[in-house]
Scaffold this motif. Structure first.
Motif, PDB file in Angstrom:
ATOM      1  N   MET A  96      80.206 -48.270  73.973  1.00 30.73           N
ATOM      2  CA  MET A  96      81.001 -49.435  73.612  1.00 30.73           C
ATOM      3  C   MET A  96      80.080 -50.469  72.976  1.00 30.73           C
ATOM      4  O   MET A  96      79.168 -50.985  73.625  1.00 30.73           O
ATOM      5  N   ARG A  97      80.299 -50.762  71.705  1.00 33.98           N
ATOM      6  CA  ARG A  97      79.422 -51.688  70.981  1.00 33.98           C
ATOM      7  C   ARG A  97      79.507 -53.113  71.515  1.00 33.98           C
ATOM      8  O   ARG A  97      78.498 -53.797  71.661  1.00 33.98           O
ATOM      9  N   GLY A  98      80.732 -53.576  71.776  1.00 32.20           N
ATOM     10  CA  GLY A  98      80.961 -54.980  72.049  1.00 32.20           C
ATOM     11  C   GLY A  98      81.734 -55.598  70.895  1.00 32.20           C
ATOM     12  O   GLY A  98      81.944 -54.974  69.849  1.00 32.20           O
ATOM     13  N   HIS A  99      82.177 -56.816  71.087  1.00 29.01           N
ATOM     14  CA  HIS A  99      82.946 -57.494  70.046  1.00 29.01           C
ATOM     15  C   HIS A  99      81.993 -58.062  68.993  1.00 29.01           C
ATOM     16  O   HIS A  99      80.916 -58.567  69.322  1.00 29.01           O
ATOM     17  N   ARG A 100      82.399 -57.994  67.738  1.00 32.62           N
ATOM     18  CA  ARG A 100      81.533 -58.510  66.665  1.00 32.62           C
ATOM     19  C   ARG A 100      81.138 -59.960  66.902  1.00 32.62           C
ATOM     20  O   ARG A 100      79.996 -60.368  66.657  1.00 32.62           O
ATOM     21  N   ALA A 101      82.073 -60.755  67.385  1.00 30.01           N
ATOM     22  CA  ALA A 101      81.785 -62.177  67.583  1.00 30.01           C
ATOM     23  C   ALA A 101      80.713 -62.399  68.649  1.00 30.01           C
ATOM     24  O   ALA A 101      80.030 -63.433  68.618  1.00 30.01           O
ATOM     25  N   ASP A 102      80.552 -61.447  69.571  1.00 33.25           N
ATOM     26  CA  ASP A 102      79.503 -61.592  70.583  1.00 33.25           C
ATOM     27  C   ASP A 102      78.131 -61.660  69.929  1.00 33.25           C
ATOM     28  O   ASP A 102      77.274 -62.463  70.321  1.00 33.25           O
ATOM     29  N   GLY A 132      87.271 -43.123  63.869  1.00 35.88           N
ATOM     30  CA  GLY A 132      87.072 -44.390  63.190  1.00 35.88           C
ATOM     31  C   GLY A 132      86.920 -44.263  61.692  1.00 35.88           C
ATOM     32  O   GLY A 132      86.892 -43.170  61.121  1.00 35.88           O
ATOM     33  N   ASP A 133      86.795 -45.403  61.068  1.00 34.90           N
ATOM     34  CA  ASP A 133      86.695 -45.503  59.618  1.00 34.90           C
ATOM     35  C   ASP A 133      85.240 -45.424  59.179  1.00 34.90           C
ATOM     36  O   ASP A 133      84.356 -45.984  59.825  1.00 34.90           O
ATOM     37  N   ASP A 134      84.990 -44.751  58.065  1.00 31.86           N
ATOM     38  CA  ASP A 134      83.618 -44.584  57.575  1.00 31.86           C
ATOM     39  C   ASP A 134      82.932 -45.915  57.280  1.00 31.86           C
ATOM     40  O   ASP A 134      81.699 -46.008  57.339  1.00 31.86           O
ATOM     41  N   SER A 135      83.701 -46.936  56.972  1.00 30.03           N
ATOM     42  CA  SER A 135      83.093 -48.223  56.657  1.00 30.03           C
ATOM     43  C   SER A 135      82.535 -48.903  57.901  1.00 30.03           C
ATOM     44  O   SER A 135      81.730 -49.827  57.787  1.00 30.03           O
ATOM     45  N   HIS A 136      82.947 -48.452  59.078  1.00 33.95           N
ATOM     46  CA  HIS A 136      82.489 -49.068  60.323  1.00 33.95           C
ATOM     47  C   HIS A 136      81.618 -48.144  61.170  1.00 33.95           C
ATOM     48  O   HIS A 136      80.751 -48.624  61.908  1.00 33.95           O
ATOM     49  N   ARG A 137      81.824 -46.830  61.055  1.00 27.92           N
ATOM     50  CA  ARG A 137      81.195 -45.918  61.994  1.00 27.92           C
ATOM     51  C   ARG A 137      80.119 -45.069  61.328  1.00 27.92           C
ATOM     52  O   ARG A 137      80.231 -44.689  60.155  1.00 27.92           O
ATOM     53  N   GLY A 138      79.074 -44.759  62.101  1.00 26.96           N
ATOM     54  CA  GLY A 138      78.028 -43.886  61.616  1.00 26.96           C
ATOM     55  C   GLY A 138      78.393 -42.427  61.787  1.00 26.96           C
ATOM     56  O   GLY A 138      79.033 -42.049  62.775  1.00 26.96           O
ATOM     57  N   ARG A 139      77.990 -41.582  60.848  1.00 28.36           N
ATOM     58  CA  ARG A 139      78.340 -40.155  60.879  1.00 28.36           C
ATOM     59  C   ARG A 139      77.120 -39.238  60.968  1.00 28.36           C
ATOM     60  O   ARG A 139      77.267 -38.048  61.234  1.00 28.36           O
ATOM     61  N   THR A 140      75.924 -39.774  60.744  1.00 28.03           N
ATOM     62  CA  THR A 140      74.761 -38.889  60.625  1.00 28.03           C
ATOM     63  C   THR A 140      73.630 -39.256  61.572  1.00 28.03           C
ATOM     64  O   THR A 140      72.526 -38.727  61.448  1.00 28.03           O
ATOM     65  N   GLY A 141      73.868 -40.140  62.521  1.00 32.84           N
ATOM     66  CA  GLY A 141      72.814 -40.547  63.442  1.00 32.84           C
ATOM     67  C   GLY A 141      72.500 -39.487  64.476  1.00 32.84           C
ATOM     68  O   GLY A 141      73.210 -38.484  64.611  1.00 32.84           O
ATOM     69  N   PRO A 142      71.441 -39.679  65.244  1.00 34.36           N
ATOM     70  CA  PRO A 142      71.019 -38.684  66.240  1.00 34.36           C
ATOM     71  C   PRO A 142      71.853 -38.683  67.508  1.00 34.36           C
ATOM     72  O   PRO A 142      71.723 -37.767  68.327  1.00 34.36           O
ATOM     73  N   LEU A 143      72.727 -39.671  67.687  1.00 35.99           N
ATOM     74  CA  LEU A 143      73.476 -39.792  68.934  1.00 35.99           C
ATOM     75  C   LEU A 143      74.911 -39.311  68.722  1.00 35.99           C
ATOM     76  O   LEU A 143      75.770 -40.040  68.238  1.00 35.99           O
ATOM     77  N   LEU A 168     100.879 -54.112  75.168  1.00 37.49           N
ATOM     78  CA  LEU A 168      99.521 -53.790  74.731  1.00 37.49           C
ATOM     79  C   LEU A 168      99.559 -52.652  73.713  1.00 37.49           C
ATOM     80  O   LEU A 168     100.185 -51.621  73.960  1.00 37.49           O
ATOM     81  N   PRO A 169      98.881 -52.803  72.583  1.00 33.77           N
ATOM     82  CA  PRO A 169      98.894 -51.741  71.573  1.00 33.77           C
ATOM     83  C   PRO A 169      97.953 -50.594  71.944  1.00 33.77           C
ATOM     84  O   PRO A 169      97.070 -50.748  72.794  1.00 33.77           O
ATOM     85  N   LEU A 170      98.144 -49.463  71.283  1.00 31.04           N
ATOM     86  CA  LEU A 170      97.208 -48.350  71.405  1.00 31.04           C
ATOM     87  C   LEU A 170      96.087 -48.565  70.401  1.00 31.04           C
ATOM     88  O   LEU A 170      96.333 -48.777  69.217  1.00 31.04           O
ATOM     89  N   ASN A 171      94.855 -48.536  70.872  1.00 25.92           N
ATOM     90  CA  ASN A 171      93.690 -48.760  70.010  1.00 25.92           C
ATOM     91  C   ASN A 171      92.956 -47.430  69.825  1.00 25.92           C
ATOM     92  O   ASN A 171      92.424 -46.875  70.778  1.00 25.92           O
ATOM     93  N   PRO A 172      92.905 -46.901  68.591  1.00 26.91           N
ATOM     94  CA  PRO A 172      92.255 -45.604  68.374  1.00 26.91           C
ATOM     95  C   PRO A 172      90.736 -45.676  68.323  1.00 26.91           C
ATOM     96  O   PRO A 172      90.076 -44.641  68.376  1.00 26.91           O
ATOM     97  N   ASP A 173      90.157 -46.891  68.212  1.00 25.94           N
ATOM     98  CA  ASP A 173      88.699 -47.006  68.096  1.00 25.94           C
ATOM     99  C   ASP A 173      88.263 -48.406  68.510  1.00 25.94           C
ATOM    100  O   ASP A 173      88.379 -49.360  67.748  1.00 25.94           O
ATOM    101  N   PHE A 174      87.735 -48.519  69.726  1.00 24.36           N
ATOM    102  CA  PHE A 174      87.272 -49.810  70.228  1.00 24.36           C
ATOM    103  C   PHE A 174      86.005 -50.288  69.527  1.00 24.36           C
ATOM    104  O   PHE A 174      85.617 -51.448  69.676  1.00 24.36           O
ATOM    105  N   ASN A 175      85.348 -49.409  68.781  1.00 23.25           N
ATOM    106  CA  ASN A 175      84.072 -49.744  68.158  1.00 23.25           C
ATOM    107  C   ASN A 175      84.194 -50.076  66.674  1.00 23.25           C
ATOM    108  O   ASN A 175      83.210 -50.047  65.946  1.00 23.25           O
ATOM    109  N   SER A 176      85.400 -50.400  66.254  1.00 24.45           N
ATOM    110  CA  SER A 176      85.603 -50.854  64.880  1.00 24.45           C
ATOM    111  C   SER A 176      85.857 -52.356  64.877  1.00 24.45           C
ATOM    112  O   SER A 176      85.191 -53.089  65.572  1.00 24.45           O
ATOM    113  N   GLU A 177      86.856 -52.805  64.171  1.00 28.56           N
ATOM    114  CA  GLU A 177      87.067 -54.232  63.994  1.00 28.56           C
ATOM    115  C   GLU A 177      87.711 -54.905  65.202  1.00 28.56           C
ATOM    116  O   GLU A 177      87.442 -56.049  65.502  1.00 28.56           O
TER     117      GLU A 177
END
Length: 538
Positions: A96-102, A132-143, A168-177
């Protein structure tokens, strides 16, 4: 290794990333000193094995906090990883990345280079995400990151429907926007095995000749020449060893051990150090203070349908799950307990979520002293809905008890000591009951077990929250970053204020805690810090 350029103290989440990045070019010699042992253990590698490592002193520092008035005087258990990979080898593996504003808050507090743009770049660099969306998520990292599919218990989907029923909505990716809503979680699991920072970063790097890792090396102090740190002293197998760093010493011991070692070395609150007979090298009252941690609890229900309790509650169930895991790397042992979660705002006027939710199709009401009973659940079908605060206002501290480096420090969380934290927990408890009363969740509930239907008024609910809440194992900020030594321990390049040749790189430097689990941010901090160290090394 003779004459290392960099000495890294601690092979935890940040330390493993640092070791990989600093050794990658082949230009520098890197020595990693880890007090714990090898991570190649069955219950470390098996994802649900953290139920065993939770109380295993072979891989766990097994800290205990001071009796906490905010938790009805309870003494909280504080597990921290004492093994290659640190706490990433014994945690629940949530990414879990955290919120961008943090992170923008970090930057705006006077820490350039630590805003959401820079941290998002670091997250993308380390991730190999499948959602997630390619503009937000990494695809080639070691993790490699994993999202459970067929292993998700059917009750989880019912919980999503109940959450949607109350808005409450369904969120498909907590690590995006956006973090708002409920959904499946991502985990540091790959092919049915825990993917700790040691497996993802350190072990591949250990093949390089310019990296050496020494386990069982308990660092007891820093070596100085004036106000410059020149090396470290450690004990291993009864022998005391001093090693010199050609360039820098980097502390990556985490939010407990980094302030502990600074204080043992004479860097910290002067009056406290003097009272223990420690020579004061630098008076900084912030070392060990500003402790922040997420505090959580749950409501537990008896179900009228099978849950994971029935899969793991009997010896034949354990046998079946064990064989399934060994043969196929699949089944309930191959995933974490909380397969789903979410984020909410207790007040719609808030600009971002302030509470985190957890759902687990298992219950562990029956106490088992000295054991985290996730591998021995209740004998009846049950499940829990949990929650924790995202940005607590309560502050604690971590202080050494003596000049003995083998003496565990005094941990004083001061949990739920701020009235706003209590109010948030109460509001969320009421929302959890709304979820449980909503269809289709209500159709699968036989009874509320904890806290029970008799706990209804605000004061009774608050008393229950204090009695049953505890850390969710996210301590941060005990060596926090900031531009002014009057309020911080390290600067924005993670150099200790007033000391040369010394940095701190771990979650203790977070200026403030973020919304969500902290391991992802600790790994990204290691990646970002490596960039700074290499820049400064020229």
């Amino acid at each position: 290794m003779d004459n290392p350029d960099f000495i890294i103290i601690g092979a935890g989440s940040s330390g493993c990333v640092l070791a990989e990045r600093l050794s990658a070019s082949g230009r520098y010699k890197v020595l990693v000193l880890e007090a714990g042992g090898d991570d190649r253990r069955f219950f470390v590698q098996m994802p649900l094995g953290y139920g065993k490592t939770f109380f295993d002193p072979k891989v766990n520092w097994m800290y205990r906090a001071e009796p906490d008035p905010g938790l009805a005087g309870n003494v909280d258990h504080w597990p921290r990883g004492r093994v290659l990979g640190g706490s990433s080898s014994i945690n629940a593996m949530v990414w879990m990345r955290g919120h961008r504003a943090d992170f923008d808050d970090w930057r705006d507090a006077g820490n350039p280079g630590w805003g959401s743009d820079e941290m998002w770049d670091a997250f993308r660099a380390v991730e190999c995400a499948v959602i997630g969306d390619d503009s937000h998520r990494g695809r080639t990292g070691p993790l490699n990151l994993f999202v459970p599919g067929k292993t998700v218990h059917p009750l989880t989907r019912k919980w999503f429907e109940a959450a949607h029923a109350i808005g409450l909505p369904l969120n498909p990716d907590f690590n995006s926007e956006s973090q708002d809503g409920v959904g499946l979680l991502e985990f540091t699991i790959h092919k049915g095995r825990r993917l700790s920072a040691a497996r993802a970063f350190l072990r591949p790097a250990m093949k390089r000749p310019n990296l050496r890792v020494i386990t069982g090396a308990h660092v007891t102090g820093l070596a100085f020449d004036g106000n410059r740190v020149t090396g470290v002293t450690y004990k291993r197998s009864g022998q005391t060893v001093t090693v010199t760093a050609g360039r820098e010493v980097i502390m990556s011991g985490g939010s407990v051990n980094s302030p502990q070692l600074l204080q043992l070395s004479g860097i910290g609150p002067a009056e406290h150090l003097k009272s223990l007979g420690i020579e004061v090298r630098l008076d900084n009252s912030n070392v060990g203070r500003n402790l922040q941690d997420h505090v959580g609890t749950n409501y537990t229900y008896r179900a009228n349908c099978p849950t994971i309790n029935q899969q793991l509650g009997s010896w034949w169930g354990k046998l079946s799950a064990g064989l399934h895991y060994l043969l196929l790397r699949d089944g309930p042992l191959s995933v974490s307990l909380n397969q789903a979660g979410g984020f909410i705002r207790t007040d719609p006027g808030r600009t971002r979520p302030n509470m985190q939710l957890y759902f687990q199709a298992i219950s562990t009401v029956i106490p088992r002293p000295g054991e985290r009973p996730i591998l021995n659940p209740d004998p009846w079908p049950g499940f829990s809905i949990g929650w924790s605060n995202c940005r607590p206002k309560s502050r604690g501290e971590i202080m050494i008890r003596s000049a003995d480096p083998f003496d565990a420090p005094r941990i004083t969380p001061n949990a739920l000591s701020h009235e706003d934290d209590v109010a948030e927990m109460l509001a969320t408890g009421k929302l959890i009951r709304q979820m449980a009363a909503a269809k289709p969740m209500a159709d699968h509930i036989e009874a509320e077990l904890l806290p029970g239907p008799g706990i209804t008024d605000d004061q009774a609910m608050i008393d229950d929250i204090r009695r049953r809440s505890g850390t969710v194992y996210h301590p941060v900020s005990t060596c926090r970053m900031g531009p002014d030594a009057a309020h911080a321990v390290v600067d924005s390049r993670l150099r200790v204020h007033g000391i040369e040749g010394l940095r701190v790189v771990d979650c203790s430097v977070f200026p403030n805690i973020m919304a969500g689990n902290t391991n992802a941010a600790a790994i990204a901090t290691g990646w970002r810090a490596a960039e700074l160290v290499l820049q400064d090394a020229g």
